[in-house]
Design a protein around this motif. Structure first.
Motif, PDB file in Angstrom:
ATOM      1  N   LEU A   1     -63.461  41.227  63.905  1.00 45.53           N
ATOM      2  CA  LEU A   1     -64.031  42.562  63.700  1.00 45.53           C
ATOM      3  C   LEU A   1     -63.088  43.640  64.221  1.00 45.53           C
ATOM      4  CD1 LEU A   1     -67.758  41.916  64.702  1.00 45.53           C
ATOM      5  CD2 LEU A   1     -66.774  41.982  62.403  1.00 45.53           C
ATOM      6  N   ILE A   2     -62.506  43.407  65.385  1.00 43.44           N
ATOM      7  CA  ILE A   2     -61.585  44.376  65.976  1.00 43.44           C
ATOM      8  C   ILE A   2     -60.367  44.574  65.076  1.00 43.44           C
ATOM      9  CG2 ILE A   2     -59.983  44.717  67.904  1.00 43.44           C
ATOM     10  CD1 ILE A   2     -62.142  43.395  69.689  1.00 43.44           C
ATOM     11  N   GLU A   3     -59.872  43.504  64.511  1.00 38.24           N
ATOM     12  CA  GLU A   3     -58.735  43.605  63.595  1.00 38.24           C
ATOM     13  C   GLU A   3     -59.041  44.554  62.435  1.00 38.24           C
ATOM     14  OE1 GLU A   3     -56.929  40.666  60.203  1.00 38.24           O
ATOM     15  OE2 GLU A   3     -57.278  39.793  62.194  1.00 38.24           O
ATOM     16  N   LEU A   4     -60.260  44.469  61.902  1.00 38.38           N
ATOM     17  CA  LEU A   4     -60.648  45.312  60.767  1.00 38.38           C
ATOM     18  C   LEU A   4     -60.944  46.748  61.183  1.00 38.38           C
ATOM     19  CD1 LEU A   4     -62.970  42.787  58.913  1.00 38.38           C
ATOM     20  CD2 LEU A   4     -60.742  43.612  58.140  1.00 38.38           C
ATOM     21  N   MET A   5     -61.118  46.968  62.487  1.00 33.76           N
ATOM     22  CA  MET A   5     -61.409  48.314  62.989  1.00 33.76           C
ATOM     23  C   MET A   5     -60.153  49.056  63.410  1.00 33.76           C
ATOM     24  SD  MET A   5     -64.747  47.194  65.193  1.00 33.76           S
ATOM     25  CE  MET A   5     -64.964  48.760  66.033  1.00 33.76           C
ATOM     26  N   SER A   6     -58.995  48.573  62.994  1.00 36.93           N
ATOM     27  CA  SER A   6     -57.731  49.217  63.350  1.00 36.93           C
ATOM     28  C   SER A   6     -57.606  50.562  62.636  1.00 36.93           C
ATOM     29  CB  SER A   6     -56.559  48.315  62.961  1.00 36.93           C
ATOM     30  OG  SER A   6     -56.312  48.411  61.567  1.00 36.93           O
ATOM     31  N   PRO A   7     -56.712  51.445  63.097  1.00 33.24           N
ATOM     32  CA  PRO A   7     -56.505  52.719  62.401  1.00 33.24           C
ATOM     33  C   PRO A   7     -56.101  52.568  60.939  1.00 33.24           C
ATOM     34  CG  PRO A   7     -55.491  52.760  64.568  1.00 33.24           C
ATOM     35  CD  PRO A   7     -55.935  51.345  64.340  1.00 33.24           C
ATOM     36  N   ALA A   8     -55.561  51.398  60.580  1.00 31.49           N
ATOM     37  CA  ALA A   8     -55.124  51.180  59.199  1.00 31.49           C
ATOM     38  C   ALA A   8     -56.259  50.794  58.268  1.00 31.49           C
ATOM     39  CB  ALA A   8     -54.038  50.105  59.158  1.00 31.49           C
ATOM     40  N   SER A   9     -57.411  50.377  58.808  1.00 28.19           N
ATOM     41  CA  SER A   9     -58.431  49.815  57.917  1.00 28.19           C
ATOM     42  C   SER A   9     -59.874  50.133  58.274  1.00 28.19           C
ATOM     43  CB  SER A   9     -58.264  48.289  57.853  1.00 28.19           C
ATOM     44  OG  SER A   9     -58.360  47.710  59.143  1.00 28.19           O
ATOM     45  N   HIS A  10     -60.146  50.844  59.362  1.00 27.94           N
ATOM     46  CA  HIS A  10     -61.542  51.048  59.764  1.00 27.94           C
ATOM     47  C   HIS A  10     -62.331  51.867  58.747  1.00 27.94           C
ATOM     48  CE1 HIS A  10     -61.168  55.297  60.918  1.00 27.94           C
ATOM     49  NE2 HIS A  10     -60.054  54.996  61.551  1.00 27.94           N
ATOM     50  N   PHE A  11     -61.642  52.634  57.908  1.00 24.96           N
ATOM     51  CA  PHE A  11     -62.307  53.500  56.933  1.00 24.96           C
ATOM     52  C   PHE A  11     -62.549  52.792  55.595  1.00 24.96           C
ATOM     53  CE2 PHE A  11     -57.754  54.125  57.153  1.00 24.96           C
ATOM     54  CZ  PHE A  11     -57.357  53.849  55.854  1.00 24.96           C
ATOM     55  N   THR A  12     -62.114  51.540  55.461  1.00 22.74           N
ATOM     56  CA  THR A  12     -62.350  50.764  54.251  1.00 22.74           C
ATOM     57  C   THR A  12     -63.750  50.159  54.299  1.00 22.74           C
ATOM     58  OG1 THR A  12     -61.516  48.693  55.189  1.00 22.74           O
ATOM     59  CG2 THR A  12     -59.891  50.183  54.188  1.00 22.74           C
ATOM     60  N   PRO A  13     -64.277  49.672  53.160  1.00 20.14           N
ATOM     61  CA  PRO A  13     -65.605  49.033  53.213  1.00 20.14           C
ATOM     62  C   PRO A  13     -65.692  47.913  54.238  1.00 20.14           C
ATOM     63  CG  PRO A  13     -64.992  49.464  50.940  1.00 20.14           C
ATOM     64  CD  PRO A  13     -63.789  49.824  51.767  1.00 20.14           C
ATOM     65  N   ALA A  14     -64.662  47.064  54.306  1.00 26.23           N
ATOM     66  CA  ALA A  14     -64.677  45.972  55.286  1.00 26.23           C
ATOM     67  C   ALA A  14     -64.624  46.517  56.706  1.00 26.23           C
ATOM     68  CB  ALA A  14     -63.516  45.020  55.035  1.00 26.23           C
ATOM     69  N   GLY A  15     -63.811  47.537  56.939  1.00 24.77           N
ATOM     70  CA  GLY A  15     -63.710  48.123  58.268  1.00 24.77           C
ATOM     71  C   GLY A  15     -64.990  48.809  58.707  1.00 24.77           C
ATOM     72  N   LEU A  16     -65.644  49.488  57.779  1.00 25.94           N
ATOM     73  CA  LEU A  16     -66.909  50.146  58.101  1.00 25.94           C
ATOM     74  C   LEU A  16     -67.980  49.119  58.461  1.00 25.94           C
ATOM     75  CD1 LEU A  16     -66.753  52.747  55.210  1.00 25.94           C
ATOM     76  CD2 LEU A  16     -66.707  53.319  57.651  1.00 25.94           C
ATOM     77  N   LEU A  17     -68.026  48.046  57.703  1.00 27.25           N
ATOM     78  CA  LEU A  17     -68.985  46.980  58.005  1.00 27.25           C
ATOM     79  C   LEU A  17     -68.665  46.338  59.351  1.00 27.25           C
ATOM     80  CD1 LEU A  17     -71.309  45.094  57.354  1.00 27.25           C
ATOM     81  CD2 LEU A  17     -69.720  43.719  55.979  1.00 27.25           C
ATOM     82  N   ALA A  18     -67.393  46.076  59.599  1.00 28.36           N
ATOM     83  CA  ALA A  18     -66.992  45.493  60.879  1.00 28.36           C
ATOM     84  C   ALA A  18     -67.422  46.377  62.044  1.00 28.36           C
ATOM     85  CB  ALA A  18     -65.480  45.276  60.901  1.00 28.36           C
ATOM     86  N   THR A  19     -67.309  47.685  61.879  1.00 31.14           N
ATOM     87  CA  THR A  19     -67.720  48.613  62.930  1.00 31.14           C
ATOM     88  C   THR A  19     -69.214  48.505  63.191  1.00 31.14           C
ATOM     89  OG1 THR A  19     -65.958  50.134  62.237  1.00 31.14           O
ATOM     90  CG2 THR A  19     -67.691  51.024  63.653  1.00 31.14           C
ATOM     91  N   ARG A  20     -69.994  48.420  62.135  1.00 29.56           N
ATOM     92  CA  ARG A  20     -71.444  48.308  62.312  1.00 29.56           C
ATOM     93  C   ARG A  20     -71.802  47.000  63.026  1.00 29.56           C
ATOM     94  NH1 ARG A  20     -71.208  50.254  57.019  1.00 29.56           N
ATOM     95  NH2 ARG A  20     -71.919  48.298  56.076  1.00 29.56           N
ATOM     96  N   LEU A  21     -71.126  45.918  62.656  1.00 27.21           N
ATOM     97  CA  LEU A  21     -71.398  44.634  63.305  1.00 27.21           C
ATOM     98  C   LEU A  21     -70.945  44.634  64.760  1.00 27.21           C
ATOM     99  CD1 LEU A  21     -70.327  42.211  60.422  1.00 27.21           C
ATOM    100  CD2 LEU A  21     -72.663  42.808  61.129  1.00 27.21           C
ATOM    101  N   PHE A  22     -69.796  45.290  65.017  1.00 24.22           N
ATOM    102  CA  PHE A  22     -69.259  45.313  66.370  1.00 24.22           C
ATOM    103  C   PHE A  22     -70.164  46.088  67.324  1.00 24.22           C
ATOM    104  CE2 PHE A  22     -66.511  46.842  69.793  1.00 24.22           C
ATOM    105  CZ  PHE A  22     -65.826  45.687  70.137  1.00 24.22           C
ATOM    106  N   ASN A  23     -70.887  47.052  66.789  1.00 19.94           N
ATOM    107  CA  ASN A  23     -71.800  47.861  67.625  1.00 19.94           C
ATOM    108  C   ASN A  23     -72.740  46.993  68.442  1.00 19.94           C
ATOM    109  OD1 ASN A  23     -71.587  50.694  67.805  1.00 19.94           O
ATOM    110  ND2 ASN A  23     -72.061  50.885  65.629  1.00 19.94           N
ATOM    111  N   ALA A  24     -73.101  45.831  67.898  1.00 16.48           N
ATOM    112  CA  ALA A  24     -74.040  44.961  68.594  1.00 16.48           C
ATOM    113  C   ALA A  24     -73.473  44.460  69.927  1.00 16.48           C
ATOM    114  CB  ALA A  24     -74.404  43.765  67.706  1.00 16.48           C
ATOM    115  N   TYR A  25     -72.149  44.372  70.021  1.00 22.02           N
ATOM    116  CA  TYR A  25     -71.536  43.894  71.264  1.00 22.02           C
ATOM    117  C   TYR A  25     -71.712  44.893  72.412  1.00 22.02           C
ATOM    118  CZ  TYR A  25     -69.200  40.226  68.558  1.00 22.02           C
ATOM    119  OH  TYR A  25     -68.946  39.146  67.755  1.00 22.02           O
ATOM    120  N   LEU A  26     -71.956  46.156  72.081  1.00 19.40           N
ATOM    121  CA  LEU A  26     -72.032  47.191  73.107  1.00 19.40           C
ATOM    122  C   LEU A  26     -73.465  47.591  73.427  1.00 19.40           C
ATOM    123  CD1 LEU A  26     -69.078  49.538  72.069  1.00 19.40           C
ATOM    124  CD2 LEU A  26     -69.044  47.530  73.545  1.00 19.40           C
ATOM    125  N   GLN A  27     -74.433  46.885  72.850  1.00 17.15           N
ATOM    126  CA  GLN A  27     -75.820  47.231  73.102  1.00 17.15           C
ATOM    127  C   GLN A  27     -76.244  46.799  74.506  1.00 17.15           C
ATOM    128  OE1 GLN A  27     -77.304  49.179  70.931  1.00 17.15           O
ATOM    129  NE2 GLN A  27     -75.419  49.053  69.750  1.00 17.15           N
TER     130      GLN A  27
END
Length: 458
Positions: free
Chosen positions: A432-458
Motif C-alpha cells: 500500500l505504501i508503495e502505491l501511495m508514493s508521490p508518483a502514483s498516489h493520485f492514480t485509481p490504485a493509489g487512491l484505493l491504497a490510501t483508503r485501505l492504509f487509513n485503517a492502520y492509523l485508526q
C-alpha cells in the motif's frame, strides 16, 4: 481586401522546447514509481548542498522549541490581520495586488505547478514508520494531502484538474528554477530516515498559513478561476487544529529524550530554511510581463512554423514566412500587425481581425493555441479595455475531481485486493505504501491504497 493567412499553423503541443537543468532532472528521476540506480545518492548530494545554502539565510524560528506554539499562533494572527487590511483596501477601490489580468493568474498556476504536483511529498518516507505514535501528526498530514484517498480531495488530483481546466498543463518550457522546491520535497520524502529532523523542519515551514495563499484565493475568484485548491489549503493549514498546529506538535513530540536535543533542533531549523530556496509564489507573480510572455510564446511557435504560409499576404512589405524566418522578430511583427490594423490594442479583442483568426471553431488557426496561450493573446490585445462587469460570472465547478477514473477503478480495485490476498499480512502495508508514493498516489490504485492504509492509523 488583403487576407491574412494563418500565421502559426503547427500543432500546439509541438511548440515547446523542453528546458533541461539539474533540478528538473532530479525532480523527474525521483517522480517515478521505481527509482533508477543512483537516484538516491544524487538526491542526498543535492539535499546536502541545499541545506548548506539554506543555513546562510535569515530565520525567524525561535531558538527554544518551547516557544514554537506561541510563535506559530502569533504568525497566524499577523497573517489574518494583514489579510483584513487587504480586504479593507479592496473595498475602498484599491486594485488587485497580485494579478493584473486572467493571463497573469494562469501564468502563476503554470509556474508553481511543479511544486503543487508533488504536494506533501516530503512526508512520504515516514509511512514506513506508521506504528510510531510520535509520527502520527505527520502521517495524518500526508494522508490529508492525499485526500484520504478520495479523488475530489486529493491535492494533486485537484491541481491536475485545475491545470487541465485552464489549458495550463503543458509545462515543458518552464525554467529549471521552478522545479527546485519540488525536487527538495521529493528528495526529503525519499530520504526521510536519514533526514528526519530536516523533514520535520521543512514541514513546519511549509504548513504555516501564508498571506499570499489568502490573497491568491480571493483574486482567482475575481478572475473566474476556480480557487478551491487554494481555499482548501487555507482551511487545513489553520493554527488551531490544522496542519500548522500538527507541524508544531510533530517538532515537540520528536525532540529526543536521550541524545543531542540541541543538534536535533538545529537540524529542524535548517530544514525549515529550505522553504526559502527556489522561486516562491510571490516571486513568480512579480516576474510576469504580459508582452514578454506573448512574444516568448509566439517565438516558440515560430521555431516550427516557418515556411508553411502562403506568400501572397505581405505585412509592411514582408511575407509571413519572412517575418518568421529569423529569431527575434516576433515583437516587430506584432507591431507591424498593429500598424496595419490587424491588432487593435486596448479594445475588445473581437475588434481585432488577428484575434478572429485565433479564437472560435471556424477560426483559421483553430486548435493552434491552447486556452492559456489564447488568454495571453486576449489580455495583451485588450490591454486597458475591460468587459462590462456582470454578477455571478464565476464558472460552475466541474464534476468532482477523479470522477472520470471511476470506469477503470473497479478493475484496479479487484486487482489490488487480489494482490494483497496473496501476500503475507506483514507485506501488505508495504504494498500500500508503495502505491501511495508521490508518483502514483493520485492514480485509481493509489487512491484505493490510501483508503485501505487509513485503517492502520485508526
Amino acid at each position: 481586401m488583403t487576407t491574412l493567412t494563418p500565421i502559426f499553423t503547427t500543432p500546439r503541443h509541438s511548440c515547446s522546447l523542453l528546458q533541461r537543468g539539474p533540478a528538473r532532472d532530479l525532480y523527474e528521476r525521483l517522480l517515478q514509481p521505481q527509482l533508477s540506480e543512483g537516484a538516491l545518492d544524487e538526491a542526498c548530494n543535492f539535499l546536502d548542498a541545499q541545506l548548506q545554502q539554506a543555513q546562510e539565510l535569515p530565520c525567524d524560528v525561535p531558538l527554544r522549541p518551547e516557544a514554537l506554539l506561541d510563535w506559530m499562533r502569533d504568525g497566524a494572527q499577523r497573517t489574518t490581520e494583514a489579510y483584513g487590511k487587504y480586504l479593507q483596501e479592496r473595498r475602498q477601490g484599491v486594485p488587485r495586488r497580485y494579478f493584473a489580468n486572467r493571463a497573469h493568474a494562469l501564468y502563476f498556476l503554470r509556474h508553481v505547478a511543479p511544486t503543487k504536483l508533488v504536494d506533501g511529498a516530503w512526508l512520504y518516507g515516514l509511512l514506513a514508520h506508521w506504528q510510531e505514535l510520535r509520527l502520527r501528526p505527520l502521517l495524518r498530514t500526508y494522508l490529508e494531502e492525499l485526500g484520504d484517498g478520495v479523488p475530489a480531495m486529493n491535492h494533486v488530483v485537484l491541481y491536475k484538474q485545475l491545470l487541465s481546466q485552464n489549458g495550463c498543463d503543458e509545462l515543458a518550457e518552464l525554467e529549471d528554477g521552478h522545479f527546485l522546491q519540488g525536487a527538495q520535497q521529493l528528495a526529503l520524502g525519499h530520504l526521510a530516515d536519514e533526514y528526519l529532523p530536516e523533514v520535520i523542519g521543512y514541514n513546519l515551514g511549509y504548513e504555516q498559513l501564508p498571506l499570499h495563499l489568502l490573497i491568491t484565493s480571493y483574486e482567482l475568484t475575481e478572475l473566474d478561476v476556480d480557487p478551491y485548491y487554494f481555499q482548501l489549503h487555507v482551511t487545513i493549514d489553520n493554527a488551531s487544529t490544522g496542519h500548522a498546529q500538527k507541524a508544531v506538535q510533530a517538532v515537540l513530540e520528536n525532540l529526543p529524550v536521550v541524545g543531542d536535543r540541541d543538534e536535533f533542533y538545529r537540524r529542524v531549523i535548517r530544514g525549515y530554511q529550505l522553504n526559502d530556496l527556489g522561486v516562491g509564489s510571490t516571486a513568480v507573480i512579480a516576474a510576469f510581463d504580459l508582452e514578454d510572455e506573448v512574444c516568448a510564446m509566439l517565438e516558440r511557435k515560430r521555431e516550427v512554423a516557418t515556411q508553411v504560409h502562403s506568400d501572397y499576404c505581405r505585412i509592411e512589405g514582408r511575407t509571413v514566412n519572412e517575418w518568421l524566418s529569423q529569431p527575434g522578430q516576433v515583437r516587430a511583427f506584432l507591431e507591424a500587425l498593429e500598424k496595419r490594423g490587424w491588432i487593435r490594442r486596448n479594445e475588445d479583442p473581437q475588434s481585432s481581425r488577428f484575434w478572429q483568426l485565433v479564437q472560435g471553431e471556424r477560426a483559421a488557426m483553430f486548435g493552434v493555441f491552447s486556452s492559456y496561450e489564447q488568454q495571453l493573446l486576449h489580455d495583451w490585445i485588450a490591454g486597458s479595455w475591460a468587459p462590462p462587469r456582470t454578477r455571478g460570472r464565476n464558472r460552475r465547478r466541474p464534476a468532482p475531481a477523479g470522477a472520470e477514473q471511476a470506469a477503470g477503478l473497479d478493475d484496479e480495485a479487484q486487482a489490488l485486493h487480489a494482490t494483497l490476498r496473496e501476500m503475507p499480512v506483514q507485506q501488505q502495508a508495504s504494498k500500500l505504501i508503495e502505491l501511495m508514493s508521490p508518483a502514483s498516489h493520485f492514480t485509481p490504485a493509489g487512491l484505493l491504497a490510501t483508503r485501505l492504509f487509513n485503517a492502520y492509523l485508526q
